[in-house]
Design a protein around this motif. Sequence first.
Motif, mmCIF file in Angstrom:
data_model
loop_
_atom_site.group_PDB
_atom_site.id
_atom_site.type_symbol
_atom_site.label_atom_id
_atom_site.label_comp_id
_atom_site.label_asym_id
_atom_site.label_seq_id
_atom_site.Cartn_x
_atom_site.Cartn_y
_atom_site.Cartn_z
ATOM 1 N N HIS A 285 0.814 -1.216 0.000
ATOM 2 C CA HIS A 285 0.000 0.000 0.000
ATOM 3 C C HIS A 285 0.848 1.267 0.000
ATOM 4 N N LEU A 286 2.038 1.194 0.549
ATOM 5 C CA LEU A 286 2.895 2.370 0.629
ATOM 6 C C LEU A 286 3.605 2.675 -0.688
ATOM 7 N N LEU A 287 3.926 1.637 -1.440
ATOM 8 C CA LEU A 287 4.708 1.820 -2.663
ATOM 9 C C LEU A 287 3.821 1.838 -3.904
ATOM 10 N N ASP A 288 4.261 2.592 -4.892
ATOM 11 C CA ASP A 288 3.666 2.523 -6.218
ATOM 12 C C ASP A 288 4.798 2.333 -7.207
ATOM 13 N N MET A 289 4.558 1.578 -8.267
ATOM 14 C CA MET A 289 5.639 1.176 -9.158
ATOM 15 C C MET A 289 6.351 2.345 -9.837
ATOM 16 N N PRO A 290 5.661 3.370 -10.340
ATOM 17 C CA PRO A 290 6.405 4.470 -10.964
ATOM 18 C C PRO A 290 7.412 5.122 -10.016
ATOM 19 N N ALA A 291 7.046 5.278 -8.748
ATOM 20 C CA ALA A 291 7.968 5.888 -7.790
ATOM 21 C C ALA A 291 9.160 4.979 -7.515
ATOM 22 N N VAL A 292 8.922 3.672 -7.448
ATOM 23 C CA VAL A 292 10.027 2.734 -7.215
ATOM 24 C C VAL A 292 10.955 2.705 -8.423
ATOM 25 N N ILE A 293 10.398 2.768 -9.623
ATOM 26 C CA ILE A 293 11.226 2.814 -10.830
ATOM 27 C C ILE A 293 12.177 4.006 -10.779
ATOM 28 N N ASP A 294 11.651 5.157 -10.432
ATOM 29 C CA ASP A 294 12.500 6.347 -10.346
ATOM 30 C C ASP A 294 13.534 6.226 -9.226
ATOM 31 N N ALA A 295 13.145 5.631 -8.105
ATOM 32 C CA ALA A 295 14.075 5.466 -6.990
ATOM 33 C C ALA A 295 15.221 4.520 -7.364
ATOM 34 N N VAL A 296 14.907 3.443 -8.067
ATOM 35 C CA VAL A 296 15.934 2.500 -8.497
ATOM 36 C C VAL A 296 16.856 3.142 -9.534
ATOM 37 N N ALA A 297 16.283 3.910 -10.449
ATOM 38 C CA ALA A 297 17.108 4.613 -11.444
ATOM 39 C C ALA A 297 18.077 5.567 -10.758
ATOM 40 N N ASP A 298 17.601 6.295 -9.763
ATOM 41 C CA ASP A 298 18.478 7.204 -9.014
ATOM 42 C C ASP A 298 19.590 6.442 -8.305
ATOM 43 N N ALA A 299 19.259 5.273 -7.758
ATOM 44 C CA ALA A 299 20.269 4.468 -7.069
ATOM 45 C C ALA A 299 21.346 3.989 -8.036
ATOM 46 N N TYR A 300 20.941 3.605 -9.249
ATOM 47 C CA TYR A 300 21.922 3.198 -10.256
ATOM 48 C C TYR A 300 22.885 4.344 -10.562
ATOM 49 N N LYS A 301 22.327 5.550 -10.703
ATOM 50 C CA LYS A 301 23.180 6.708 -11.000
ATOM 51 C C LYS A 301 24.095 7.031 -9.823
ATOM 52 N N GLU A 302 23.584 6.881 -8.626
ATOM 53 C CA GLU A 302 24.409 7.147 -7.445
ATOM 54 C C GLU A 302 25.559 6.151 -7.331
ATOM 55 N N LYS A 303 25.341 4.932 -7.782
ATOM 56 C CA LYS A 303 26.411 3.936 -7.777
ATOM 57 C C LYS A 303 27.581 4.407 -8.635
ATOM 58 N N VAL A 304 27.274 4.992 -9.777
ATOM 59 C CA VAL A 304 28.317 5.499 -10.666
ATOM 60 C C VAL A 304 29.025 6.699 -10.050
ATOM 61 N N ASN A 305 28.257 7.571 -9.414
ATOM 62 C CA ASN A 305 28.814 8.795 -8.836
ATOM 63 C C ASN A 305 29.411 8.595 -7.445
ATOM 64 N N HIS A 306 29.267 7.393 -6.897
ATOM 65 C CA HIS A 306 29.892 6.959 -5.645
ATOM 66 C C HIS A 306 29.322 7.496 -4.331
ATOM 67 N N PRO A 307 28.162 8.127 -4.296
ATOM 68 C CA PRO A 307 27.583 8.321 -2.968
ATOM 69 C C PRO A 307 26.906 7.055 -2.467
ATOM 70 N N ALA A 308 26.860 6.041 -3.342
ATOM 71 C CA ALA A 308 26.283 4.746 -2.975
ATOM 72 C C ALA A 308 27.349 3.666 -3.151
ATOM 73 N N THR A 309 27.359 2.697 -2.236
ATOM 74 C CA THR A 309 28.394 1.666 -2.246
ATOM 75 C C THR A 309 27.777 0.293 -2.019
ATOM 76 N N LEU A 310 28.252 -0.692 -2.778
ATOM 77 C CA LEU A 310 27.855 -2.086 -2.572
ATOM 78 C C LEU A 310 28.899 -2.796 -1.734
ATOM 79 N N TRP A 311 28.449 -3.696 -0.869
ATOM 80 C CA TRP A 311 29.353 -4.552 -0.113
ATOM 81 C C TRP A 311 29.242 -5.972 -0.662
ATOM 82 N N PRO A 312 30.230 -6.814 -0.417
ATOM 83 C CA PRO A 312 30.233 -8.161 -1.008
ATOM 84 C C PRO A 312 28.969 -8.947 -0.672
ATOM 85 N N MET A 313 28.488 -9.673 -1.674
ATOM 86 C CA MET A 313 27.295 -10.483 -1.491
ATOM 87 C C MET A 313 27.655 -11.858 -0.930
#
Length: 306
Positions: free
Chosen positions: A14-42
Motif C-alpha cells: 500500500h505504501l509503494l507505487d511502481m512508478p515511484a520505485v522505478i525512479d528510486a531504483v534509477a536514481d540508485a543506479y546513478k548514485e552507484k556510478v557517482n559513488h555516494p552509494a556503495t555495494l558490499w560483497p554479497m
Amino acid sequence: MTQVTMLSASQISHLLDMPAVIDAVADAYKEKVNHPATLWPMVYEQLGGEEDMDIRSGVLASKHVFGSKLLAWFGENAKRGLPELNGLVNLYSSDTGEPVAVLNATALTGFRTGAAGAVASRLLANPDATTLLVVGTGSQAPYQIMAQLCVLPKVTQVLLANPRDAKKAQAAVQRSRVIVTATPSTKPLIQADWVQPGTHLNAIGADMEGKQELDAKLFQGAQAYTDDVPQASEVGEIQNPIKAGVIKPEQVVEIGNSLLDPTLGRHDANAITIFDSTGIALQDLAAANLAFVRAKEQGVGTQVDL
C-alpha cells in the motif's frame, strides 16, 4: 532506547507505487556510478536442490541509510502452501548507526526487481514495441508486467510463457520485441535464432553461479548491460557468454553509466539489447527507504522499542 518501524508485506504494497520505485531504483543506479552509494560483497549459499539464500548489503549515502537484505528461496514451498520467497530488509541510519526499520523482503523484492527491468526497458527498448513476453509464471511475473507497462505505453499485448514448453516459448519469443525472463533456470530457455532484430531482453533470473536463461550465442553482436559488472560476471546471465568466450566483461555497460550518458544506450532500432539484472542492494535500500519515509508520513507500521 531505539524505536524501529516494522512494515509488513501488506503495508509495503500500500505504501509503494511502481512508478515511484522505478525512479528510486534509477536514481540508485546513478548514485552507484557517482559513488555516494556503495555495494558490499554479497553472500550466496545453495541450501539444496530447490533452496538457496543470499545476503545483499550496502550504503545509500544520499538517503543517509545503509542496510542489508536476507532473502531465501525455497522452490518446493508452493506444494506446502507456503510462499517461495521469505526474508527481511534491515535499514539503519548512516548518521547514528541505529536501526530504523525492518521490512518484509518479499513484497519489497517484487517491487524493486520489477522496477529494475523497467529502468532498462525505458532506456533501451524500442518505444514502439507493442508485444511484451514474460517467460516464467512465478511470483515475480505480476511485478514485471506491472513495471513494464509503466514504461512501455504502446504495449497492447502481454504474453506469458511456461519455460517448460519450448515450442510455445519459441513462438512467443518470435512475436515479441520486449522479453523478460524470470526463472531459476540452469539451462538456456531462449535460443539465439528465436530473437528478432530490435528486441530488448531483461534477464532477471540468474543470480548465482550456474544459472542461465539465455543462449550464450545471443550475446554475439548484442549490446549488453547489467547493474554491476563484477557481480554479474560471476553470478549473472553474462557469466555464461564470458565463460564461452563470446564477450568480455569490459564490453558490458553498467546501466547507471547509460542513464548518465545517452550515447551508451541503444545504437539503432535493429540492435538486440540485453539487460542482465543480478539484483543489487542499492535497489533494496532505495525501495526500503521510500517505504519507510512514506510510512512515517502516513503513520503506518508497528513501532518497536529495542
